[in-house]
Design a protein around this motif. Structure first.
Motif, PDB file in Angstrom:
ATOM      1  N   UNK A  97     -16.338   2.146 -20.580  1.00  0.00           N
ATOM      2  CA  UNK A  97     -16.261   0.813 -19.997  1.00  0.00           C
ATOM      3  C   UNK A  97     -15.524  -0.078 -20.993  1.00  0.00           C
ATOM      4  N   UNK A  98     -14.367  -0.602 -20.599  1.00  0.00           N
ATOM      5  CA  UNK A  98     -13.585  -1.493 -21.454  1.00  0.00           C
ATOM      6  C   UNK A  98     -13.484  -2.839 -20.743  1.00  0.00           C
ATOM      7  N   UNK A  99     -14.045  -3.854 -21.375  1.00  0.00           N
ATOM      8  CA  UNK A  99     -14.103  -5.180 -20.778  1.00  0.00           C
ATOM      9  C   UNK A  99     -13.167  -6.136 -21.505  1.00  0.00           C
ATOM     10  N   UNK A 141      -4.056  -1.624 -15.802  1.00  0.00           N
ATOM     11  CA  UNK A 141      -4.378  -0.979 -17.075  1.00  0.00           C
ATOM     12  C   UNK A 141      -3.338   0.083 -17.426  1.00  0.00           C
ATOM     13  N   UNK A 142      -3.174   0.270 -18.757  1.00  0.00           N
ATOM     14  CA  UNK A 142      -2.221   1.249 -19.297  1.00  0.00           C
ATOM     15  C   UNK A 142      -2.906   2.068 -20.391  1.00  0.00           C
ATOM     16  N   UNK A 202      -4.477  -0.784 -22.852  1.00  0.00           N
ATOM     17  CA  UNK A 202      -4.079  -2.189 -22.776  1.00  0.00           C
ATOM     18  C   UNK A 202      -4.024  -2.584 -21.312  1.00  0.00           C
ATOM     19  N   UNK A 203      -3.864  -3.852 -21.075  1.00  0.00           N
ATOM     20  CA  UNK A 203      -3.778  -4.334 -19.698  1.00  0.00           C
ATOM     21  C   UNK A 203      -2.781  -5.482 -19.611  1.00  0.00           C
ATOM     22  N   UNK A 215      -6.425  -1.682 -27.272  1.00  0.00           N
ATOM     23  CA  UNK A 215      -7.838  -1.359 -27.496  1.00  0.00           C
ATOM     24  C   UNK A 215      -7.887   0.152 -27.687  1.00  0.00           C
ATOM     25  N   UNK A 216      -8.164   0.571 -28.895  1.00  0.00           N
ATOM     26  CA  UNK A 216      -8.044   1.982 -29.247  1.00  0.00           C
ATOM     27  C   UNK A 216      -9.360   2.718 -29.050  1.00  0.00           C
TER      28      UNK A 216
END
Length: 254
Positions: free
Chosen positions: A162-164, A177-178, A206-207, A224-225
């Motif tokens: 989950x990436x917020x 998103x990428x 990333x987005x 965001x790694x």
């Protein structure tokens, strides 16, 4: 004072201030105490050591025609008092880290006026409320600096990823998103989610944000790694293979 570098004095009054490259510190609120009837140019630019916010007292400088604070390291919001500067022909605020809702600038109507707000930390939520007051010829607000903060997020094998985003929720925003710079098909929710995290999910995420009201502008996030996951240890009934020095566990009965 008339012999000071960067200070122009006429008839005993300071007319202009111009300081480049060497300033360190913050802009004092007392800057608004300069004689409003005589002072007309403020040029403080290219000072990476100049931090802090723009004092609201600048709104007292009612005869200001040039207001140049570009390429410093200023943060915080543009004070609403800037709208008092109705004689401006140029307001250059680009190249800082300004954020927050851009105020009503409808009173700045001088013919040929130029206002640059680009290359700051404004989001669509900051630009939308008073867009009609600065979305006009001579006003520039694109591009903006990258949004979010470069960071690492670790997940255990089998976890749900989950990436917020840190960017506030805004109804008119759309996300894409990428991963490692490549578009992730179907990943258009604000929060990126993937069930069962595995080693192949590591990479730089990333987005990009677009907006249905402010068209022609895209906000790009920092990376965001997600580091490589360490596989859970094998169980007695697991088999495994070695692939290019990495161990891939394949679960199941032998």
């Amino acid at each position: 004072m008339s012999t000071w570098s960067g200070v122009t004095v006429s008839s005993g009054h300071i007319r202009t201030l111009g300081f480049n490259n060497n300033l360190v510190g913050t802009l004092p609120a007392e800057i608004g105490n300069l004689s409003a009837s005589h002072f007309n140019q403020l040029n403080i630019l290219n000072n990476p050591g100049l931090t802090g916010s723009i004092p609201a007292s600048v709104g007292n400088l009612s005869n200001l025609v040039i207001f140049n604070l570009s390429s410093n390291n200023l943060t915080g919001a543009i004070p609403s008092s800037v709208n008092n500067l109705t004689k401006l022909v140029g307001a250059y605020l680009a190249g800082n880290h300004l954020s927050g809702v851009v105020p009503d600038l409808s009173a700045i109507t001088t013919s040929g006026v130029v206002v640059s707000l680009n290359n700051n930390d404004f989001t669509f939520g900051d630009l939308e409320p008073n867009l009609s007051t600065f979305n006009r010829t001579g006003f520039t607000y694109t591009p903006q600096n990258t949004v979010d903060t470069a960071r690492n997020l670790s997940f255990a094998e089998g976890d749900t990823m989950v990436i917020t985003p840190s960017v506030a929720v805004n109804t008119n925003d759309s996300y894409q998103w990428y991963k490692n710079g490549t578009l992730i098909s179907g990943a258009t929710s604000r929060i990126y989610t993937k069930t069962f995290h595995e080693m192949f999910d590591s990479g730089a995420y990333s987005y990009r944000i677009t907006n249905s009201v402010i068209t022609g502008t895209t906000l790009q996030s920092a990376n965001i790694t997600v580091p490589t996951v360490t596989p859970n240890p094998p169980t007695p009934d697991s088999i495994y293979y070695s692939l290019s020095g990495n161990t891939l566990w394949v679960r199941g009965s032998i």
